[in-house]
Design a protein around this motif. Sequence first.
Motif, PDB file in Angstrom:
ATOM      1  N   LYS A 278     -29.192-127.759  34.701  1.00 25.03           N
ATOM      2  CA  LYS A 278     -28.903-126.410  35.199  1.00 25.03           C
ATOM      3  C   LYS A 278     -28.873-125.454  34.019  1.00 25.03           C
ATOM      4  O   LYS A 278     -28.458-125.838  32.940  1.00 25.03           O
ATOM      5  CB  LYS A 278     -27.541-126.395  35.924  1.00 25.03           C
ATOM      6  N   PRO A 279     -29.308-124.220  34.191  1.00 25.12           N
ATOM      7  CA  PRO A 279     -29.858-123.594  35.397  1.00 25.12           C
ATOM      8  C   PRO A 279     -31.373-123.740  35.500  1.00 25.12           C
ATOM      9  O   PRO A 279     -31.982-123.181  36.399  1.00 25.12           O
ATOM     10  CB  PRO A 279     -29.493-122.124  35.186  1.00 25.12           C
ATOM     11  N   ASN A 282     -33.686-124.593  38.571  1.00 23.69           N
ATOM     12  CA  ASN A 282     -33.967-123.575  39.582  1.00 23.69           C
ATOM     13  C   ASN A 282     -35.268-122.838  39.209  1.00 23.69           C
ATOM     14  O   ASN A 282     -35.331-122.166  38.176  1.00 23.69           O
ATOM     15  CB  ASN A 282     -32.802-122.587  39.651  1.00 23.69           C
TER      16      ASN A 282
END
Length: 512
Positions: A278-279, A282
């Motif tokens: 993460k991040p 995404n």
Amino acid sequence: MTQHTTRKWLAAVGVASALAAAPAFAAKDVVVAVASNFTTLDPYDANDTLSQAVAKSFYQGLFGLDKDMKLQNVLAESYTVSDDGLVYTIKLRSGVKFQDGSAFDAAAVKANLDRASNPDNHLKRYNLYKNIASTEALDPSTVKITLKQPFSAFINILAHPATAMISPAALQKYGKEIGFHPVGTGPYELVTWNQTDFVKVKKFADYWQQGLPKLDSITWRPVVDNNTRAAMLQTGEAQFAFPIPYEQAKVLEKNDKLELVASPSIMQRYISMNVTQKPFDNPKVREAINYAINRQALVKVAFAGYATPATGVVPPSIAYAAEFQPWPYDPAKARQLLKEAGFPNGFSTTLWSSHNHSTAQKVLQFTQQQLAQVGIKAKVTAMDAGQRAAEVEGKGQKESGVRMFYTGWTASTGEADWALSPLFASQNWPPTLFNTAFYSNKQVDSDLADALKTTDNAQKAKLYKDAQQIIWQESPWVPLVVEKLVSAHSKSLTDFYVMPDTGFSFENADLK
């Protein structure tokens, strides 16, 4: 003074006068200033192009690439391939000797490829050779290599600078320490490797190519600071320097004793993002970062115009490279995507660089400022070769600290497989190879594997384009620029080139 003593004294004066009158032959000693240290002089265990480029002083392969990345025979005279694409039969050049006096022959090729293709040796370049099933010496000048599966780019693997022929006697003598005691068939032999300061090589008297080498010695000197490299050229301390600081290119161009060369490159500069963390797991975050970087400004700020914004994940000059619409600079779009991803105020992360020279430092600073404008706070670290080996190349996905990683890649085989597979195939996560994004896509894996099985160029092009399209859309990278390679040399030094993969071509180099 006695008569006897007088005669001796006059004789001595006569000898001294004769020596003084003799023409002085200046030694052809060349100093080459390069940007970073060398990790090892064993090409099979080197991950960096520079170490392999220096190793070309004393090592050669069966095949090689010329200064235009065109395939050429070196220690091999010819080869044939079986209809099923599995068996390569190679005829070797005769009369070649290693620098320890032993003969180069088929047994030497077998010793090297057996070592390279054995996973138990844990060599960093093992992945180039893992498809070799067996190597046989049919007679002293004939080698038969059988592959586990068809691999249409195999001769390019044998032309890669890693595929050096090392003396089997030296391998036996030095074992794992061979990286400190190179013995090859190349034009020069090692004199000294001072690990913090320089590598010096001298002319190999029994080199097989008549009339070569023309230089007496080459000293490879790592000089991290760009400005110091340029200064060494101007003072005559070095006869060749690469890379040249872009901001000083115009100054050196005005020096009538120097020649500045901006040559084409297959050096792709990029930032990988660890998609397993993460991040960066995404896709919207990865897209946001791509919109946040002004590549045109980066070309000016860090490369002084000696680069072009990336239009793909493979440089355009590599066969089967696909080009796409470059990412536009749109910080508002970046902030919107971060908000949609759940980061309206941005986030904090780390940005590492694989090198610590001045240009890399500029790229880090520029990127840090660009990311800050969309709310991403990046702590930057410029690594030396040792840090990179330990922290990036030596750690698997679970222990890796890589988040964002600025580096570059050149496909030193000159073909598309080596431009894509090491960086995007699922099996090539560190410490295996250099997929520092820890990216994985089954269709990409399938496309890359199938492209090596076919000899149909149209089918191969279709598979490579599909793989690149998927990678471009999923954005595990921030593709930045394709560099131009700026070097400079004394006008008295001839036939010494930077190759498109950032290695060197100096077989015919001479000092006038």
